[in-house]
Design a protein around this motif. Structure first.
Motif, mmCIF file in Angstrom:
data_model
loop_
_atom_site.group_PDB
_atom_site.id
_atom_site.type_symbol
_atom_site.label_atom_id
_atom_site.label_comp_id
_atom_site.label_asym_id
_atom_site.label_seq_id
_atom_site.Cartn_x
_atom_site.Cartn_y
_atom_site.Cartn_z
ATOM 1 N N ASN A 120 0.822 -1.202 0.000
ATOM 2 C CA ASN A 120 0.000 0.000 0.000
ATOM 3 C C ASN A 120 0.863 1.261 0.000
ATOM 4 O O ASN A 120 0.571 2.227 -0.715
ATOM 5 C CB ASN A 120 -0.935 -0.023 1.210
ATOM 6 C CG ASN A 120 -1.916 1.134 1.185
ATOM 7 O OD1 ASN A 120 -1.953 1.947 2.097
ATOM 8 N ND2 ASN A 120 -2.728 1.231 0.153
ATOM 9 N N VAL A 121 1.960 1.242 0.752
ATOM 10 C CA VAL A 121 2.780 2.459 0.843
ATOM 11 C C VAL A 121 3.477 2.720 -0.492
ATOM 12 O O VAL A 121 3.605 3.858 -0.940
ATOM 13 C CB VAL A 121 3.747 2.391 2.051
ATOM 14 C CG1 VAL A 121 4.950 1.528 1.795
ATOM 15 C CG2 VAL A 121 4.181 3.766 2.470
ATOM 16 N N MET A 122 3.899 1.665 -1.179
ATOM 17 C CA MET A 122 4.619 1.878 -2.449
ATOM 18 C C MET A 122 3.666 2.361 -3.551
ATOM 19 O O MET A 122 4.057 3.135 -4.410
ATOM 20 C CB MET A 122 5.412 0.631 -2.866
ATOM 21 C CG MET A 122 4.585 -0.526 -3.313
ATOM 22 S SD MET A 122 5.426 -2.110 -3.077
ATOM 23 C CE MET A 122 6.777 -2.023 -4.190
ATOM 24 N N PHE A 123 2.404 1.939 -3.486
ATOM 25 C CA PHE A 123 1.434 2.448 -4.461
ATOM 26 C C PHE A 123 1.230 3.952 -4.268
ATOM 27 O O PHE A 123 1.188 4.729 -5.228
ATOM 28 C CB PHE A 123 0.101 1.705 -4.341
ATOM 29 C CG PHE A 123 -0.948 2.272 -5.258
ATOM 30 C CD1 PHE A 123 -0.917 2.000 -6.620
ATOM 31 C CD2 PHE A 123 -1.940 3.117 -4.772
ATOM 32 C CE1 PHE A 123 -1.865 2.555 -7.477
ATOM 33 C CE2 PHE A 123 -2.885 3.672 -5.621
ATOM 34 C CZ PHE A 123 -2.849 3.390 -6.980
ATOM 35 N N LYS A 124 1.140 4.376 -2.984
ATOM 36 C CA LYS A 124 0.958 5.809 -2.697
ATOM 37 C C LYS A 124 2.155 6.620 -3.187
ATOM 38 O O LYS A 124 2.006 7.725 -3.708
ATOM 39 C CB LYS A 124 0.761 6.023 -1.196
ATOM 40 C CG LYS A 124 -0.603 5.562 -0.739
ATOM 41 C CD LYS A 124 -0.843 5.816 0.729
ATOM 42 C CE LYS A 124 -2.276 5.437 1.085
ATOM 43 N NZ LYS A 124 -2.503 5.248 2.498
ATOM 44 N N MET A 125 3.349 6.056 -3.025
ATOM 45 C CA MET A 125 4.553 6.749 -3.510
ATOM 46 C C MET A 125 4.477 6.931 -5.030
ATOM 47 O O MET A 125 4.711 8.019 -5.564
ATOM 48 C CB MET A 125 5.808 5.939 -3.177
ATOM 49 C CG MET A 125 6.127 5.834 -1.701
ATOM 50 S SD MET A 125 7.473 4.631 -1.473
ATOM 51 C CE MET A 125 7.687 4.682 0.288
#
Ligand SMILES: O=c1[nH]c(=O)c2[nH]c(=O)[nH]c2[nH]1
Length: 302
Positions: free
Chosen positions: A230-235
């Motif tokens: 989830n965090v890498m998608f937001k990045m």
């Protein structure tokens, strides 16, 4: 019978260091990079018939990299890679594609007595800036830019729960864990038709690099993420918003695990859950989470 299905050749690990001197201020700037150039084209006969008349020697390729570094700016690396690649397809009619990779190494300016030093630098980490450029006659210039080796860790503000639980599962759910990864992030630009188009857009490359780096660190630090996914998608989404000419952002993030150590066997010492302070960093195995984030297809209004 055998035939060549595909072939490319060139020089890799060409190490180049350029010093630029500002005569008015005395300030010097250094750029250190490792370059790889691989050429493609009508070169099959060198493999099948020993015909070296089609071979630009890899030694000449190395010399060309040095000469281009002397004659042209080496920053941003996207521009230098495009300059080198364009040279090869323009100079040799039988070379149709030049693949140029550049890894730029960090030399940060020293601060001495509170002031930036004019000519002294230090290596402030293993992080590198990377560029892969493919220059193809008639097809323009395709550029992929990125960051590699940016090692980050947060000691709280990461969770992982709600995942599949079955007869293969031992991992407990957690609402608070250490998260660490070695960031590999790549962003691919819309194709540039010519070297002039790359030149016109040159300031965008440094801006995209700074934006991608800042977004990666800020999102990592501030998101109380449910997962690496989830965090890498937001990045990736934020980088697409910051760089309109970027069409895809790729992340490859190892999940570098830190295990809690149960020390209760020693006089009932509490070191798990909310009492965890001493952890065992794991070198292997590690999770590996990858994603390509792109813009939604623009649906035709016709
Ligand atoms: O963020 C995570 N994603 C996973 O897919 C995963 N799998 C795992 O064991 N730990 C984690 N953490």
């Amino acid at each position: 019978m055998a035939s060549v299905a595909s072939a490319r050749y060139g020089k890799e690990n060409v190490r180049v260091h350029k010093v630029e001197r500002d005569p008015t201020t005395g300030v010097q700037t250094v750029t250190e990079m490792t370059v790889c150039v691989l050429l493609e084209g009508e070169i099959e006969t060198s493999y099948t018939q020993g015909d070296n008349s089609v071979v630009v020697a890899t030694d000449s390729i190395k010399n060309t990299i040095y000469i281009k570094a002397k004659e042209h700016p080496v920053t941003p690396p996207e521009l230098f890679a495009s300059t080198v690649g364009t040279h090869f397809i323009q100079t040799y009619p039988h070379i149709t594609t030049a693949n140029v990779k550049i890894v730029t190494h960090r030399w940060a300016r020293m601060t001495i007595d509170g002031k930036p030093h004019p000519h002294s630098f230090y290596r402030d980490g293993n992080e590198t800036r990377k560029v892969e450029t493919v220059v193809t006659r008639g097809e323009g210039i395709n550029i992929r830019s990125g960051i590699a080796g940016l090692l980050v860790l947060k000691s709280t503000g990461s969770q992982f729960h709600g995942f599949v639980r079955d007869e293969y599962t031992t991992l407990p759910e957690t609402w608070d864990r250490i998260l660490s990864t070695d960031v590999d992030c790549t962003w691919s630009w819309e194709a540039f038709p010519t070297l002039d188009a790359v030149k016109e857009n040159a300031p965008k490359f440094d801006k995209a690099f700074e934006d991608a780096r800042n977004i990666t660190m800020k999102t990592f630090a501030e998101e109380s993420s449910p997962s690496v996914q989830n965090v890498m998608f937001k990045m990736g989404k934020s980088i697409l918003e910051a760089a309109p000419l970027v069409k895809v952002v790729d992340y490859s993030l190892p999940n570098k695990h830190y295990f809690e150590i149960d020390l209760s066997w020693h006089r009932g010492l509490k070191n798990t859950g909310k009492d965890a302070e001493v952890y065992a960093p794991q070198s292997s195995p590690n999770g590996l989470i990858q994603v390509s984030v792109t813009r939604p297809e623009i649906t035709s209004k016709l």
